[in-house]
Design a protein around this motif. Structure first.
Motif, PDB file in Angstrom:
ATOM      1  N   MET A  91       0.833  -1.203   0.000  1.00  9.86           N
ATOM      2  CA  MET A  91       0.000   0.000   0.000  1.00  9.86           C
ATOM      3  C   MET A  91       0.867   1.253   0.000  1.00  9.86           C
ATOM      4  O   MET A  91       0.537   2.252  -0.639  1.00  9.86           O
ATOM      5  N   ALA A  94       2.260   1.748  -3.584  1.00 10.26           N
ATOM      6  CA  ALA A  94       1.291   1.943  -4.664  1.00 10.26           C
ATOM      7  C   ALA A  94       1.403   3.311  -5.343  1.00 10.26           C
ATOM      8  O   ALA A  94       1.385   3.399  -6.577  1.00 10.26           O
ATOM      9  N   TRP A 190      -4.129   5.846  -9.280  1.00 12.00           N
ATOM     10  CA  TRP A 190      -4.179   4.646  -8.451  1.00 12.00           C
ATOM     11  C   TRP A 190      -5.547   4.586  -7.796  1.00 12.00           C
ATOM     12  O   TRP A 190      -5.956   5.517  -7.110  1.00 12.00           O
ATOM     13  N   LYS A 192      -7.273   3.748  -5.079  1.00 10.91           N
ATOM     14  CA  LYS A 192      -6.944   3.404  -3.692  1.00 10.91           C
ATOM     15  C   LYS A 192      -8.041   2.574  -3.031  1.00 10.91           C
ATOM     16  O   LYS A 192      -7.755   1.546  -2.396  1.00 10.91           O
ATOM     17  N   THR A 195      -8.129  -0.889  -4.323  1.00 13.14           N
ATOM     18  CA  THR A 195      -6.970  -1.647  -3.854  1.00 13.14           C
ATOM     19  C   THR A 195      -7.140  -2.057  -2.398  1.00 13.14           C
ATOM     20  O   THR A 195      -6.872  -3.212  -2.031  1.00 13.14           O
ATOM     21  N   LYS A 213      -0.553  -7.801  -2.887  1.00 11.32           N
ATOM     22  CA  LYS A 213      -1.693  -6.883  -2.900  1.00 11.32           C
ATOM     23  C   LYS A 213      -1.829  -6.335  -4.315  1.00 11.32           C
ATOM     24  O   LYS A 213      -0.924  -5.651  -4.809  1.00 11.32           O
ATOM     25  N   VAL A 215      -2.460  -3.794  -6.882  1.00 10.46           N
ATOM     26  CA  VAL A 215      -2.599  -2.345  -6.947  1.00 10.46           C
ATOM     27  C   VAL A 215      -3.300  -2.012  -8.265  1.00 10.46           C
ATOM     28  O   VAL A 215      -2.781  -2.310  -9.341  1.00 10.46           O
ATOM     29  N   GLU A 227      -3.741  -4.354 -13.134  1.00 13.51           N
ATOM     30  CA  GLU A 227      -3.348  -4.877 -11.831  1.00 13.51           C
ATOM     31  C   GLU A 227      -1.837  -5.074 -11.759  1.00 13.51           C
ATOM     32  O   GLU A 227      -1.261  -5.811 -12.560  1.00 13.51           O
TER      33      GLU A 227
END
Length: 423
Positions: A91, A94, A190, A192, A195, A213, A215, A227
Motif C-alpha cells: 500500500m 502503490a 491509483w 486506492k 486496492t 496486494k 494495486v 493490476e
C-alpha cells in the motif's frame, strides 16, 4: 579442741552426695518431645481441607490455561503482523507505481518488478492452466509466438504461443507494451479504495510464497483496471511486482501487430458503392461529412502551405509537442487520445498542427521527422484517406532505396485536411 571444731565446720570436698538430677533432665526431654508432638498435631490439623486443595488445583489449571492462551495469542499476533508487513508495504508503494506511469519513468517502473519471480509464476501458471493450448488470449503478452495468417498472408487475429517468456524476454515485452499503451495516457490514477478492498493474493514460486496486494491503476480509455501485484515473503517489507494483469492487452496488441484488414471486395451489399477504406467502422464514432473524392485523387492537389492550426485541449497539445521532439513519435496511448477526441474541431486542429510539423521536417530534410510525423498522421487520420491512397502513399517510409524527397505526401495530407468537415 577449738581448732578441731573449726575444721569440722568448713565445707568439705569430695564425691557428690548420693541422689542425682537425671530425672529432671529426662523430664525436660520428655516435655520437649511432647511439645513437638503437640505442635505437629496442631500444624497438621490446620492444613488445607480437600475442598481447598480442589480449588487450588483448579486455580493452578486456570493459570496454566491463561498462560498457554496468552502464548498462542502472541504467536497469532506475530503471525498476523508478519502477514501484514508485505500488504502494508504494498500500500505504501502503490503511489510510486502511479507516479512512474504518470511521468513515463520506465527505469523506476522496471526496477519495481521481480522479473525472475514474474516469469517463473507465468510459466507455472501456463503449464497448469492452459494444458498446451497456446492460443489463449494472454499468450500475446506472456509468450514467445506469432500471429497466425490465412492462406493469403492476411492476419487472422489469432496468436499462437510457443513458450512462456523468460525473465529477459518478459521484461522487454511488458515494458515495451507499457511504454506504448500507458505512458502519456490521460488521468492515470491509483484506485486506492479498490486496492484497499482487495484482501490480497498468495503466489507460490518454487519453495517461496509471496503475499501480494493487487494495486489497481486506471486511466482514460483504458477499459478494465490494470493490476500490479506487489508482494514479498511473509514478514518482509521488500515488496516487488510479481505479477501484472491487463485484460485488454490482447486486443491492443492485435490492433497494433496484426490488424485484420478489410478486403477490397468486402463491400456492404446494401451499399456496394461504399469504399471499405473509408468505412466509419475503422474509426469508431467518426463519420465526418465529406465531399466525394475526385476520380484522380492526385489531380489538382493543393500547394504546400501551413495550416496554422493548433488544438487547445491539453492532451492534444501534448501529442503535438511529442512530435516536435527530435525523433519524437506518438505511442499507442497518444494515438488513441487523438482518435478518440470527441470534439471534431479540436481533432482537425490537431491534424493541421501535425501537418505543419511535417512541412518543417520536409524543409529541413529530417528523415526521422518525416517518417514519424507522417506515420502519426496515418495512424490517427487514415479513416479520411481516399481510395487508392494506401499507407505507402501517405507515409515517408525509409527503404533500401532511401526516402522520397517529394512534397506530394504533404500535399495529400493537406487535401485530406481541407476535405475534413467537422461541423
Amino acid at each position: 579442741m577449738g581448732q578441731m571444731q573449726a575444721s569440722q565446720q568448713k565445707p568439705g570436698y569430695g564425691p557428690p552426695k548420693k541422689g542425682s538430677n537425671a530425672g529432671v533432665i529426662v523430664g525436660v526431654i520428655v516435655g520437649v518431645i511432647a511439645l513437638v508432638i503437640v505442635l505437629a498435631a496442631v500444624f497438621m490439623g490446620s492444613g488445607p481441607t480437600p475442598e481447598d486443595q480442589t480449588k487450588q488445583r483448579a486455580a493452578d489449571d486456570l493459570k496454566k490455561r491463561k498462560e498457554e492462551m496468552a502464548k498462542k495469542d502472541a504467536e497469532v499476533a506475530a503471525e498476523n503482523e508478519a502477514k501484514l508487513k508485505p500488504i502494508n508495504a504494498a500500500m505504501e508503494q502503490a503511489p510510486a507505481i502511479e507516479a512512474a506511469l504518470r511521468n513515463g519513468d520506465a527505469a523506476t517502473l522496471e526496477a519495481m518488478f521481480d522479473w525472475n519471480v514474474y516469469a517463473s509464476y507465468n510459466a507455472n501458471w501456463i503449464a497448469g492452466n492452459w494444458g498446451g493450448s497456446w492460443d489463449y488470449k494472454e499468450a500475446a503478452l506472456l509468450c514467445v509466438g506469432e500471429w497466425v495468417k490465412d492462406a493469403d498472408g492476411a492476419p487472422t487475429g489469432v496468436f499462437m504461443g510457443k513458450a512462456a517468456h523468460g525473465a529477459d524476454g518478459l521484461k522487454q515485452r511488458v515494458m515495451e507494451y507499457i511504454k506504448d499503451f500507458y505512458f502519456g495516457a490521460q488521468d492515470i490514477k491509483w484506485e486506492k479504495a479498490r486496492t484497499e478492498a482487495h484482501a490480497g493474493n498468495s503466489v507460490t514460486v518454487g519453495s517461496t510464497t509471496y503475499l501480494t496486494k493487487p494495486v489497481y491503476i486506471s486511466f482514460k480509455g483504458s477499459g478494465p483496471e490494470k493490476e500490479f501485484w506487489l508482494g514479498a515473503p511473509k514478514g518482509s517489507t521488500d515488496v516487488r511486482i510479481v505479477n501484472f494483469i491487463d485484460k485488454g492487452a490482447f486486443t491492443k496488441l492485435q490492433e497494433k501487430e496484426a490488424p485484420r484488414q478489410r478486403k477490397v471486395d468486402d463491400r456492404d451489399p446494401r451499399n456496394p458503392d461504399r469504399d471499405p477504406a473509408r468505412d466509419p467502422a475503422r474509426d469508431p464514432g467518426e463519420n465526418p461529412p465529406m465531399e466525394d473524392p475526385p476520380a484522380d485523387p492526385d489531380q489538382n492537389l493543393p500547394n504546400v502551405a501551413k495550416t496554422g492550426a493548433m488544438p487547445t485541449d491539453a492532451a492534444l497539445v501534448n501529442c503535438v509537442k511529442e512530435l516536435q521532439k527530435d525523433g519524437g513519435k506518438l505511442n499507442a496511448a497518444r494515438v488513441s487520445q487523438v482518435k478518440g477526441e470527441p470534439n471534431k474541431v479540436e481533432k482537425k486542429a490537431t491534424m493541421g498542427a501535425m501537418i505543419d510539423l511535417l512541412i518543417d521536417a520536409v524543409n529541413k530534410k529530417d528523415r526521422n521527422g518525416k517518417l514519424n510525423i507522417s506515420n502519426a498522421l496515418y495512424d490517427c487520420f487514415q479513416f479520411l484517406r481516399y481510395e487508392g491512397w494506401e499507407k505507402e502513399e501517405l507515409v515517408y517510409t525509409i527503404g533500401f532505396d532511401g526516402q522520397s524527397e517529394s512534397d506530394i505526401i504533404v500535399r495529400r495530407w493537406i487535401e485530406l485536411y481541407n476535405s475534413y468537415k467537422p461541423e
